[in-house]
Design a protein around this motif. Sequence first.
Motif, short mmCIF file in Angstrom:
data_model
loop_
_atom_site.label_atom_id
_atom_site.label_comp_id
_atom_site.label_asym_id
_atom_site.label_seq_id
_atom_site.Cartn_x
_atom_site.Cartn_y
_atom_site.Cartn_z
N UNK A 103 42.33 38.23 43.99
CA UNK A 103 41.85 37.65 43.90
C UNK A 103 39.93 37.52 43.39
N UNK A 104 40.08 37.14 45.17
CA UNK A 104 38.57 36.35 45.74
C UNK A 104 37.74 37.01 44.61
N UNK A 105 37.90 38.74 44.48
CA UNK A 105 36.79 39.29 43.68
C UNK A 105 36.37 39.16 42.74
N UNK A 106 38.00 39.32 42.18
CA UNK A 106 37.82 38.75 40.29
C UNK A 106 36.63 37.56 39.83
N UNK A 107 37.23 36.48 41.19
CA UNK A 107 36.20 35.26 40.54
C UNK A 107 34.42 35.15 41.25
N UNK A 108 34.74 35.62 42.09
CA UNK A 108 33.29 36.18 42.58
C UNK A 108 32.42 37.21 41.51
N UNK A 109 33.44 37.96 41.36
CA UNK A 109 32.70 38.56 39.64
C UNK A 109 32.26 38.18 38.38
N UNK A 110 33.32 36.91 37.68
CA UNK A 110 33.26 36.27 36.93
C UNK A 110 31.65 35.57 37.77
N UNK A 136 30.72 33.43 49.81
CA UNK A 136 31.63 34.45 51.00
C UNK A 136 30.99 35.83 50.33
N UNK A 137 31.88 35.86 49.52
CA UNK A 137 31.34 37.44 48.58
C UNK A 137 30.30 37.73 48.03
N UNK A 138 29.96 36.83 47.29
CA UNK A 138 28.59 36.04 46.48
C UNK A 138 27.30 36.83 47.62
N UNK A 139 27.46 35.78 48.34
CA UNK A 139 26.38 35.99 48.91
C UNK A 139 26.19 38.27 49.58
N UNK A 140 27.07 38.75 49.88
CA UNK A 140 27.41 39.73 50.93
C UNK A 140 27.80 41.06 49.83
N UNK A 141 27.96 40.89 48.29
CA UNK A 141 27.68 41.59 47.36
C UNK A 141 28.77 42.06 47.81
N UNK A 143 32.21 43.53 45.74
CA UNK A 143 32.64 43.34 44.87
C UNK A 143 34.14 44.36 44.43
N UNK A 144 34.06 44.72 45.57
CA UNK A 144 35.84 45.37 45.66
C UNK A 144 36.77 44.54 47.10
N UNK A 145 37.72 44.58 46.51
CA UNK A 145 39.15 44.03 47.44
C UNK A 145 38.75 44.51 48.97
#
Length: 200
Positions: A103-110, A136-141, A143-145
């Motif tokens: 879900x973290x990656x899902x939201x980051x991608x949104x 954090x996921x956005x900063x480090x690109x 895109x997959x869990x």
Amino acid sequence: MAALIQNETYRPAFNVPPSPKASYGAPVNTLVSPDISFGLPFQEACTKHVKNTFKRSRVYIIASGTLSAETDNLERLVGALKHEGIEAAGVKKGLKPHTLWSQIVEVANEVRAAKADCVVTLGAGSLTDGGNLVVFALANNITEPSQQAAYSVESKSPQKDVKPASVPLICIPTSLSGGEYFSLAGGTNDITTQHKQAFL
């Protein structure tokens, strides 16, 4: 009846860095204290800092499902932002318990797709951890869990070039859990191990 005069207090949460024990061995001089605000209605304080402190214009909101369903807090926040010309570029109502990697990656991608330049959480617990992990996921690109495993403090082969968050995160907490005071966040690997791991 006397008029209520509202004044904001805005300051760093801490004057000294956290203990090395709390940082899982990360250099404590790299850990920046969050700022805290109180004294203004939440929607006014959030709008003020999105516009003036961070100078952003497109906000992605992660809101508590319960608050969204049972109060007008989300509508008040969106309305205050809109009044100042700030767009709610996306809204996520509720996160699953234990902050799932998927879900973290899902939201980051949104957030990426919406071209949002600020993330706001409205609620506490998993939302605060989730907000920390999304930026954090956005900063480090990420895109997959499965990519998150290398960034956990438990990783056997940790990433060497870890980038700090660059998209501002504003947390509007509704409990005393305190997760908004520190960048340490927990997320659950729901892909393989079902184990909750810490990220800093």
